[in-house]
Design an enzyme around this catalytic site. Sequence first.
Site, short mmCIF file in Angstrom:
data_model
loop_
_atom_site.label_atom_id
_atom_site.label_comp_id
_atom_site.label_asym_id
_atom_site.label_seq_id
_atom_site.Cartn_x
_atom_site.Cartn_y
_atom_site.Cartn_z
N ARG A 104 -3.63 -31.85 23.82
CA ARG A 104 -4.76 -32.16 22.94
C ARG A 104 -5.91 -32.65 23.77
O ARG A 104 -5.70 -33.31 24.82
CB ARG A 104 -4.39 -33.28 21.96
CG ARG A 104 -3.73 -32.86 20.67
CD ARG A 104 -4.66 -32.07 19.75
NE ARG A 104 -4.02 -31.65 18.53
CZ ARG A 104 -3.30 -30.54 18.38
NH1 ARG A 104 -3.13 -29.70 19.38
NH2 ARG A 104 -2.77 -30.22 17.21
N GLU A 146 -13.65 -30.87 21.08
CA GLU A 146 -13.77 -29.43 20.94
C GLU A 146 -14.22 -29.06 19.52
O GLU A 146 -13.95 -29.83 18.58
CB GLU A 146 -12.41 -28.74 21.28
CG GLU A 146 -11.29 -29.08 20.33
CD GLU A 146 -9.95 -28.50 20.79
OE1 GLU A 146 -9.58 -28.66 21.98
OE2 GLU A 146 -9.27 -27.88 19.94
N HIS A 153 -8.39 -23.24 23.00
CA HIS A 153 -7.28 -23.72 22.17
C HIS A 153 -6.50 -22.54 21.56
O HIS A 153 -6.42 -22.39 20.34
CB HIS A 153 -7.82 -24.65 21.07
CG HIS A 153 -6.78 -25.60 20.54
ND1 HIS A 153 -7.04 -26.87 20.11
CD2 HIS A 153 -5.44 -25.44 20.38
CE1 HIS A 153 -5.94 -27.45 19.69
NE2 HIS A 153 -4.94 -26.59 19.85
C1 GLV Z 1 -1.83 -26.54 18.19
O1 GLV Z 1 -2.52 -27.13 18.94
C2 GLV Z 1 -0.82 -27.15 17.36
O2 GLV Z 1 -0.72 -28.39 17.34
O3 GLV Z 1 -0.12 -26.41 16.68
#
Ligand code: GLV
Length: 333
Positions: A240, A269, A287
């Site tokens: 994250r 982000e 991401h």
């Molecule tokens: C993606 O970042 C998730 O947490 O599924």
Amino acid sequence: MTKDKILVARAIFPDILERLVEHFDVESNQDDAVWNKAHLIEKLQGKAGVFTTGGDQIDAEVLDACPDLRICANMAVGYNNFDIDAMSARGVLATNAPDVLTETTADFGFALLMATARRVAESEHYLRAGRWSRWAVDMFAGADIHGSTLGIIGMGRIGQGIAKRGALGFGMRVVYHNRSRLAAALEAECRATFVGKDELLATADHVMLVVPYSPATHHLIGASEIASMKPTATLVNIARGGIVDDAALAEALKAGRIAAAGLDVFEGEPKVHPALLDVPNVVLTPHIASASVPTRRAMVGLAADNLIGFLTRDAPLTPINLDAIGARRRAAR
Ligand code: GLV
């Protein structure tokens, strides 16, 4: 019988939206418009459930303004976009999407590690820019993956998948650090050795971050942690934004304090710290660690099934705070 009203806050696969329409009166955002908090609150009026992605914040203010809400179904495994305590206090169920993305995300951890350590993105930009006029012996020479030491911070399901890939596929020595040590059988299965965070940072050739975000993991990797890594090391963050201090990382990359970094997630982000855009030795992706077509379909499908399971049968598949909700319901009887 009247159907419960739900909101699907982002565009999703049309056939899964149809599945939801069979059970609910659905309002959706198939144009994928950007909604601010006030707009989300407006859309949530009268809704019993909401389908969210990891970018949709559900906090006390939203919950207080939307008293009909009974379930928030996140299509991500991480749920730091939810205020779980606020949900539990108001009897709202939270669900996430674990397991279905584990292997795809572990694959991507390796994709980003290899692109970073072997300078794939940097060399591709060079070639596309028309700068390749002559081959050279040390051209884009990077670090080896095979036989090196992989340090994994966060040894949940995805971390374990990465450990197995590293140990079994690439002959890596795998060390890990986690809040709690894995059971011996699981450690053996992952071929991973538990070490302290300082030892991991000092000895790993490649550091991979797979730890959930919380106030306790905010800037877990900052200037001093980066300084304790090998100057030849790579750092990969698929966890994250906010776990790495992006400004400190950009500074360290520019100064050559570590060799390279690969980032799939960023503080604030979709904004990216501008200094990161100026350093060549960082691979940046938007991401997408879980973004294979089958896995994204499975994540969306699981969130939809959580809405259907909870609102039609009181049987969610992957609840986060069911115990707290149950205790609250029992207390209300
Ligand atoms: C993606 O970042 C998730 O947490 O599924």
